[in-house]
Design a protein around this motif. Structure first.
Motif, PDB file in Angstrom:
ATOM      1  N   THR A 137      37.654  31.890  97.170  1.00 53.87           N
ATOM      2  CA  THR A 137      38.266  31.943  98.245  1.00 53.87           C
ATOM      3  C   THR A 137      38.672  33.470  98.643  1.00 53.87           C
ATOM      4  N   GLY A 138      38.834  34.289  97.656  1.00 55.37           N
ATOM      5  CA  GLY A 138      39.011  35.691  98.188  1.00 55.37           C
ATOM      6  C   GLY A 138      40.627  35.719  98.771  1.00 55.37           C
ATOM      7  N   SER A 139      41.094  34.724  99.032  1.00 56.01           N
ATOM      8  CA  SER A 139      42.575  34.866  99.618  1.00 56.01           C
ATOM      9  C   SER A 139      43.433  35.661  98.896  1.00 56.01           C
ATOM     10  N   ASP A 189      31.536  29.417  98.434  1.00 56.35           N
ATOM     11  CA  ASP A 189      32.481  30.375  99.570  1.00 56.35           C
ATOM     12  C   ASP A 189      32.428  31.682  99.306  1.00 56.35           C
ATOM     13  N   ALA A 190      32.350  32.179  98.326  1.00 55.93           N
ATOM     14  CA  ALA A 190      32.430  33.668  97.946  1.00 55.93           C
ATOM     15  C   ALA A 190      31.128  34.315  98.560  1.00 55.93           C
ATOM     16  N   HIS A 273      36.391  23.130 101.421  1.00 50.29           N
ATOM     17  CA  HIS A 273      36.031  24.534 102.095  1.00 50.29           C
ATOM     18  C   HIS A 273      34.693  24.859 101.606  1.00 50.29           C
ATOM     19  N   GLY A 274      34.480  25.320 100.522  1.00 56.57           N
ATOM     20  CA  GLY A 274      33.381  26.139  99.997  1.00 56.57           C
ATOM     21  C   GLY A 274      31.833  25.469 100.071  1.00 56.57           C
ATOM     22  N   ARG A 275      32.014  24.053  99.754  1.00 57.49           N
ATOM     23  CA  ARG A 275      31.097  23.135  99.883  1.00 57.49           C
ATOM     24  C   ARG A 275      30.449  23.217 101.367  1.00 57.49           C
ATOM     25  N   ALA A 276      31.383  23.018 102.198  1.00 59.21           N
ATOM     26  CA  ALA A 276      31.058  23.136 103.687  1.00 59.21           C
ATOM     27  C   ALA A 276      30.565  24.249 104.286  1.00 59.21           C
TER      28      ALA A 276
END
Length: 388
Positions: A137-139, A189-190, A273-276
Motif C-alpha cells: 500500500t505504501g501508506s 498495488d505497489a 484494493h491491490g487486486r482491483a
C-alpha cells in the motif's frame, strides 16, 4: 514550486528496535484483530514498554475502514491521551490511524473534510509512526487516506500533507509470513503505484526516481516472494522496500485511472484494493498509449526489456503486466473475479460515476470521457480489445 515530502524512514533488519529509543509517556497502538492474532503487535508493545511508555492497543480496525470506525477510535484515543500513535498493519490500519490522529487533534472536523486546503495544526498532541505488515500500500509513506462509505458502497480519498506519518519503520521481519494471495494483491498495488506515479501529470524528478526503481524491484522480486515466501528473505526484503519507495513516489506525484476504476470496483464488489487496481493497470496503460508512450518506454527499459518507440511501448508494457498477473495467479479480467455479468452491468453506471468523480482521474495523463470509462470497464470485464 513543488514539495517532496517523506517520513523519516527506519528500514532493514531489526528496524523495529528503533521503538526502544522513543521518548514519551503513552503510545496508542492501532491495528486489526488479524495482525494481532499473528503475533505482530506483541514485539511492538514490548519495545514500546522498554522505552518506558504506557501502551494501549486498539485492534478494532476492519478492512476498508469507515468514518464510523474512525469516530470510535477517536473516542478511545481521547480517553488515553497519548503522545505517540503507532499503526501496525496494512493500508487499512495505517489509513485509519491517520484519520483517528486527525480527529484526536481536531475533534471539530468531519473525517471526510480532511483536505490539503484545511489547515490541521497536527503534532500539538501526538506524532504518528507507521509500521507496515504488507508490502504494497505504501501508506506508511503517504498522506493519502482512503475511507469507505458502506451505505453507498463507495471509497473516498481524503488527506493532507500534515497527516503524513512522522516515522515509517520498514522491517522485513513483519512480512516474512505474508501468505501468497496477500503477497500478490499487495505487490500489484505497489506496482500500480509506481507505474501510475511515473506517468502522472504531477510527476517530478524526485518521484520519477522512486517510481522507476520500485517498478524494477517489483518485476524482479514479486514472483519470487509469491512463489517462495519466507524461504526467500531477499525477495521479501526487496518487495518491502519497493512498496515504500512506490509510496514515496506516488505520494508526491499522485496516481491515475487504474486507481479510479479500482476504487469503484473494489467498493461495489468487495474486491481487495491491490487486486482491483492491478487488474485495471494493463488496460489503463493501453488507454494512455498515445500520450505517455515515452514514459512507458522508460519503464520497459527499467525492467530490462527492449522497447519500441511510440504507442507500441505502452502495449508492450501492458503485455508484460499481464504476464506478471498470470505468473502470480491474479485475475486478468473482472469476470475472472467471479462477478456475474448481470450484476456488473446493473452496476455499470454507478461504477462509471464513481470513477469519473475519483480524484485520481485528475492526474491521469489522458482525461477520459464517460464513454471511454465505460469502454474501459467493459474491456476489463471481458479482456477484449476496445478501440480507444
Amino acid at each position: 514550486m513543488w514539495f517532496f515530502k517523506t517520513p523519516e524512514i527506519v528500514f532493514g533488519e531489526d528496524a523495529l528496535s528503533y521503538l526502544e529509543q522513543l521518548e514519551g509517556r503513552r503510545a496508542f497502538v492501532i491495528t486489526d484483530p488479524h495482525v494481532r492474532r499473528l503475533g505482530l503487535v506483541k514485539p511492538v508493545e514490548d519495545r514500546l514498554r522498554r522505552a518506558g511508555l504506557d501502551v494501549h492497543v486498539f485492534d478494532a480496525v476492519e478492512p476498508n475502514p469507515t468514518t464510523h470506525l474512525v469516530h470510535i477510535g477517536a473516542d478511545v484515543i481521547r480517553a488515553f491521551n497519548p503522545d505517540w500513535i503507532v499503526a501496525v498493519g496494512g493500508g487499512s490500519v495505517i489509513d485509519a490511524a491517520k484519520a483517528i490522529w486527525v480527529l484526536f487533534e481536531r475533534p471539530d472536523l468531519d473525517p471526510l473534510a480532511i483536505s490539503p486546503m484545511e489547515p490541521l495544526g497536527l503534532r500539538r498532541r501526538a506524532r504518528l509512526i507507521a509500521i507496515p505488515t504488507t508490502s504494497g500500500t505504501g501508506s506508511e509513506a503517504t498522506w493519502a487516506i482512503v475511507l469507505t462509505d458502506p451505505e453507498a458502497r463507495r471509497k473516498l480519498g481524503v488527506g493532507s500533507r500534515e497527516n503524513l506519518p512522522d516515522i515509517a519503520i520498514v522491517d522485513p521481519e513483519m512480512v516474512m509470513q505474508l501468505p501468497p494471495r496477500l503477497t500478490a494483491d499487495t505487490g500489484m498495488d505497489a506496482l500500480t503505484h509506481a507505474v501510475e506515479g511515473y506517468v502522472s501529470t504531477w510527476r517530478n524528478p524526485f518521484s520519477d526516481a522512486m517510481c522507476l526503481h520500485a517498478t524494477r524491484l517489483v518485476f524482479t522480486y514479486l514472483p519470487r516472494a509469491y512463489q517462495h515466501g519466507a524461504e526467500d528473505p531477499e525477495a521479501r526484503t526487496q518487495m518491502h522496500l519497493a512498496a515504500t519507495m512506490a509510496g514515496i513516489g506516488f505520494g508526491n506525484a499522485m496516481v491515475g485511472l487504474a486507481h479510479s476504476l479500482g476504487h469503484a470496483l473494489g467498493a461495489r464488489f468487495d474486491i481487495p484494493h491491490g487486486r482491483a487496481v492491478g487488474l485495471f493497470l494493463p488496460y489503463v496503460i493501453e488507454f494512455n498509449a498515445r500520450v505517455a508512450a515515452d514514459r512507458y518506454a522508460d519503464l520497459m527499459r527499467a525492467i530490462g526489456r527492449p522497447s519500441s518507440n511510440g504507442p507500441e511501448a505502452a502495449f508492450q508494457l501492458s503485455r508484460v503486466v499481464l504476464e506478471l498477473l498470470e505468473t502470480i495467479e491474479q485475475p486478468q479480467t473482472i469476470a475472472a473475479c467471479g462477478i456475474p455479468r448481470d450484476d456488473f452491468e446493473a452496476d455499470l453506471s454507478t461504477l462509471m460515476e464513481y470513477a469519473l468523480d475519483d480524484p485520481s482521474t485528475l492526474t491521469n495523463p489522458r482525461t477520459p470521457t464517460a464513454e471511454e470509462v465505460e469502454h474501459l470497464f467493459m474491456y476489463a470485464y471481458e479482456g477484449r480489445m476496445v478501440d480507444f
